[in-house]
Scaffold this motif. Structure first.
Motif, PDB file in Angstrom:
ATOM      1  N   LEU A   8       0.815  -1.212   0.000  1.00 51.83           N
ATOM      2  CA  LEU A   8       0.000   0.000   0.000  1.00 51.83           C
ATOM      3  C   LEU A   8       0.846   1.259   0.000  1.00 51.83           C
ATOM      4  N   GLY A   9       2.173   1.100   0.062  1.00 47.72           N
ATOM      5  CA  GLY A   9       3.068   2.236  -0.008  1.00 47.72           C
ATOM      6  C   GLY A   9       3.098   3.093   1.238  1.00 47.72           C
ATOM      7  N   ILE A  10       2.774   2.528   2.409  1.00 43.47           N
ATOM      8  CA  ILE A  10       2.700   3.345   3.622  1.00 43.47           C
ATOM      9  C   ILE A  10       3.827   3.060   4.599  1.00 43.47           C
ATOM     10  N   GLY A  11       4.816   2.287   4.183  1.00 42.68           N
ATOM     11  CA  GLY A  11       6.015   2.130   4.992  1.00 42.68           C
ATOM     12  C   GLY A  11       5.883   1.183   6.154  1.00 42.68           C
ATOM     13  N   GLY A  12       4.972   1.418   7.049  1.00 41.78           N
ATOM     14  CA  GLY A  12       4.773   0.468   8.134  1.00 41.78           C
ATOM     15  C   GLY A  12       4.609   1.058   9.513  1.00 41.78           C
ATOM     16  N   GLY A  13       5.073   2.299   9.705  1.00 45.44           N
ATOM     17  CA  GLY A  13       5.006   2.876  11.044  1.00 45.44           C
ATOM     18  C   GLY A  13       3.603   2.945  11.607  1.00 45.44           C
ATOM     19  N   LEU A  14       2.638   3.210  10.735  1.00 45.26           N
ATOM     20  CA  LEU A  14       1.260   3.340  11.193  1.00 45.26           C
ATOM     21  C   LEU A  14       0.624   1.987  11.494  1.00 45.26           C
ATOM     22  N   LEU A  15       1.263   0.918  11.062  1.00 38.38           N
ATOM     23  CA  LEU A  15       0.810  -0.421  11.441  1.00 38.38           C
ATOM     24  C   LEU A  15       1.615  -0.939  12.636  1.00 38.38           C
ATOM     25  N   ILE A  16       2.913  -0.691  12.620  1.00 36.49           N
ATOM     26  CA  ILE A  16       3.780  -1.178  13.689  1.00 36.49           C
ATOM     27  C   ILE A  16       3.439  -0.555  15.035  1.00 36.49           C
ATOM     28  N   THR A  17       3.151   0.741  15.030  1.00 42.26           N
ATOM     29  CA  THR A  17       2.920   1.452  16.290  1.00 42.26           C
ATOM     30  C   THR A  17       1.821   0.826  17.146  1.00 42.26           C
ATOM     31  N   PRO A  18       0.595   0.614  16.625  1.00 50.05           N
ATOM     32  CA  PRO A  18      -0.441   0.011  17.474  1.00 50.05           C
ATOM     33  C   PRO A  18      -0.146  -1.438  17.846  1.00 50.05           C
ATOM     34  N   ILE A  19       0.532  -2.181  16.963  1.00 52.07           N
ATOM     35  CA  ILE A  19       0.843  -3.588  17.266  1.00 52.07           C
ATOM     36  C   ILE A  19       1.828  -3.690  18.421  1.00 52.07           C
ATOM     37  N   LEU A  20       2.928  -2.939  18.342  1.00 48.97           N
ATOM     38  CA  LEU A  20       3.936  -3.009  19.402  1.00 48.97           C
ATOM     39  C   LEU A  20       3.454  -2.345  20.687  1.00 48.97           C
ATOM     40  N   ALA A  21       2.599  -1.347  20.555  1.00 48.92           N
ATOM     41  CA  ALA A  21       2.040  -0.721  21.757  1.00 48.92           C
ATOM     42  C   ALA A  21       1.175  -1.713  22.520  1.00 48.92           C
ATOM     43  N   TYR A  22       0.399  -2.502  21.777  1.00 46.67           N
ATOM     44  CA  TYR A  22      -0.517  -3.432  22.430  1.00 46.67           C
ATOM     45  C   TYR A  22       0.217  -4.642  23.000  1.00 46.67           C
ATOM     46  N   PHE A  23       1.092  -5.258  22.211  1.00 45.56           N
ATOM     47  CA  PHE A  23       1.703  -6.520  22.619  1.00 45.56           C
ATOM     48  C   PHE A  23       2.962  -6.351  23.475  1.00 45.56           C
ATOM     49  N   LEU A  24       3.696  -5.247  23.284  1.00 45.86           N
ATOM     50  CA  LEU A  24       4.946  -5.072  24.024  1.00 45.86           C
ATOM     51  C   LEU A  24       4.944  -3.844  24.927  1.00 45.86           C
ATOM     52  N   GLY A  25       3.879  -3.054  24.865  1.00 44.09           N
ATOM     53  CA  GLY A  25       3.773  -1.919  25.766  1.00 44.09           C
ATOM     54  C   GLY A  25       4.620  -0.723  25.386  1.00 44.09           C
ATOM     55  N   TYR A  26       5.098  -0.662  24.139  1.00 46.93           N
ATOM     56  CA  TYR A  26       5.906   0.484  23.704  1.00 46.93           C
ATOM     57  C   TYR A  26       5.006   1.701  23.538  1.00 46.93           C
ATOM     58  N   ASP A  27       5.488   2.880  23.959  1.00 45.00           N
ATOM     59  CA  ASP A  27       4.732   4.089  23.666  1.00 45.00           C
ATOM     60  C   ASP A  27       5.069   4.528  22.240  1.00 45.00           C
ATOM     61  N   THR A  28       4.289   5.459  21.704  1.00 44.38           N
ATOM     62  CA  THR A  28       4.416   5.818  20.296  1.00 44.38           C
ATOM     63  C   THR A  28       5.793   6.373  19.954  1.00 44.38           C
ATOM     64  N   LYS A  29       6.399   7.122  20.871  1.00 41.10           N
ATOM     65  CA  LYS A  29       7.706   7.715  20.585  1.00 41.10           C
ATOM     66  C   LYS A  29       8.824   6.673  20.593  1.00 41.10           C
ATOM     67  N   LYS A  30       8.684   5.613  21.392  1.00 41.77           N
ATOM     68  CA  LYS A  30       9.700   4.563  21.413  1.00 41.77           C
ATOM     69  C   LYS A  30       9.672   3.716  20.147  1.00 41.77           C
ATOM     70  N   VAL A  31       8.491   3.640  19.529  1.00 44.83           N
ATOM     71  CA  VAL A  31       8.359   2.827  18.324  1.00 44.83           C
ATOM     72  C   VAL A  31       8.949   3.533  17.103  1.00 44.83           C
ATOM     73  N   VAL A  32       9.027   4.860  17.122  1.00 39.88           N
ATOM     74  CA  VAL A  32       9.454   5.627  15.959  1.00 39.88           C
ATOM     75  C   VAL A  32      10.796   5.158  15.387  1.00 39.88           C
ATOM     76  N   PRO A  33      11.870   5.080  16.183  1.00 38.21           N
ATOM     77  CA  PRO A  33      13.151   4.628  15.609  1.00 38.21           C
ATOM     78  C   PRO A  33      13.090   3.193  15.089  1.00 38.21           C
ATOM     79  N   LEU A  34      12.344   2.323  15.782  1.00 36.29           N
ATOM     80  CA  LEU A  34      12.211   0.930  15.342  1.00 36.29           C
ATOM     81  C   LEU A  34      11.499   0.833  14.002  1.00 36.29           C
ATOM     82  N   SER A  35      10.386   1.553  13.865  1.00 31.56           N
ATOM     83  CA  SER A  35       9.604   1.458  12.641  1.00 31.56           C
ATOM     84  C   SER A  35      10.342   2.087  11.463  1.00 31.56           C
ATOM     85  N   LEU A  36      11.094   3.151  11.720  1.00 30.36           N
ATOM     86  CA  LEU A  36      11.865   3.780  10.653  1.00 30.36           C
ATOM     87  C   LEU A  36      12.988   2.853  10.189  1.00 30.36           C
TER      88      LEU A  36
END
Length: 259
Positions: free
Chosen positions: A151-179
């Motif tokens: 879909l050409g959206i990279g992944g951050g907008l999918l990774i953020t809610p998944i890792l927040a729910y399953f691993l408890g990461y906040d949105t700012k912690k996910v940013v470097p991982l998703s990038l």
């Protein structure tokens, strides 16, 4: 300077800022914008994925220097993304332009609603065994790589809610991982697009122009991300969703000739 190239440079800067602030590939901005310029969904997605390579590598380098990136977690989720993105070109070759735009719109609305109404954006520190944690990271990478690159959206907008729910990461912690994830997924996606004859010379040139411009935006975005608080970060992310959804709806209406 060729003024026809100016829109590509401007959108590159804005998408780069989105990458730096939210860890996304920039496609949530690039794809709808390219659609409004009259490009097909396939070419819009391809340009977005080309841009991701520039933004993700440069952004990850800056995050690593600033010690914001957990390299081990990034490699696991990145490897999963590489595997998943290998199938992205195949999916694109089977979807029509209108179908692809519709899928993009549905995905955008679904995750917008999740962020808008799910108040549990973080769950605190969740203790998992290393095996379980690594498995979640790998599966998240594969799942995101398959659908996000298609879909050409990279992944951050999918990774953020998944890792927040399953691993408890906040949105700012996910940013470097998703990038960092986007590096692997975009390279794999480009290879798949080339193999399936989705990328041509013009798409590669325009995508590279957007990509080079996005590097300035990434630099500015990472600086903004470091200063912004979690509440403001969440509100800004919802704004990105809203902008993307609005532009995609307009594009889909035009494609369907409803007005």
């Amino acid at each position: 300077m060729d003024l026809t190239l100016l829109p590509y440079m401007i959108i590159g800067i804005f998408s780069g800022m989105a990458s730096g602030v939210f860890g996304i590939g920039g496609g949530m901005i690039i794809v709808p914008f390219m659609l409004t310029l009259g490009l097909s969904s396939h070419h819009a997605v391809a340009i977005s994925v080309v841009q991701m390579i520039f933004a993700s590598i440069f952004g990850s380098y800056l995050n690593y220097k600033k010690k914001n990136l957990i390299l081990k977690d990034g490699l696991i989720i990145g490897f999963g993304g590489f595997l998943g993105a290998m199938f992205s070109g195949l999916l694109l070759s089977y979807f029509s332009d209108i179908t692809l735009t519709s899928i993009f719109l549905c995905m955008s609305i679904a995750f917008f609603l999740k962020f808008a109404f799910n108040q549990k954006s973080t769950i605190g520190n969740i203790n998992h065994s290393n095996i379980l944690k690594n498995s979640i990271l790998l599966i998240c990478g594969v799942f995101t790589g398959i659908f996000a690159i298609s879909l050409g959206i990279g992944g951050g907008l999918l990774i953020t809610p998944i890792l927040a729910y399953f691993l408890g990461y906040d949105t700012k912690k996910v940013v470097p991982l998703s990038l960092f994830f986007v590096i692997f997924a975009s390279i794999s996606g480009i290879s798949s697009f080339v193999y399936n004859d989705i990328i041509d010379k013009e798409v590669l040139q325009n995508g590279s122009l957007v990509g080079f411009s996005s590097m300035l935006g990434v630099y500015l975005g990472i600086k903004i991300m470091e200063k912004i608080n979690l509440k403001s970060h969440r509100i800004a992310l919802l704004g990105i969703y809203t902008l993307s959804i609005t532009m995609t709806i307009i594009s889909l209406i035009k494609k369907l000739n409803l007005f």
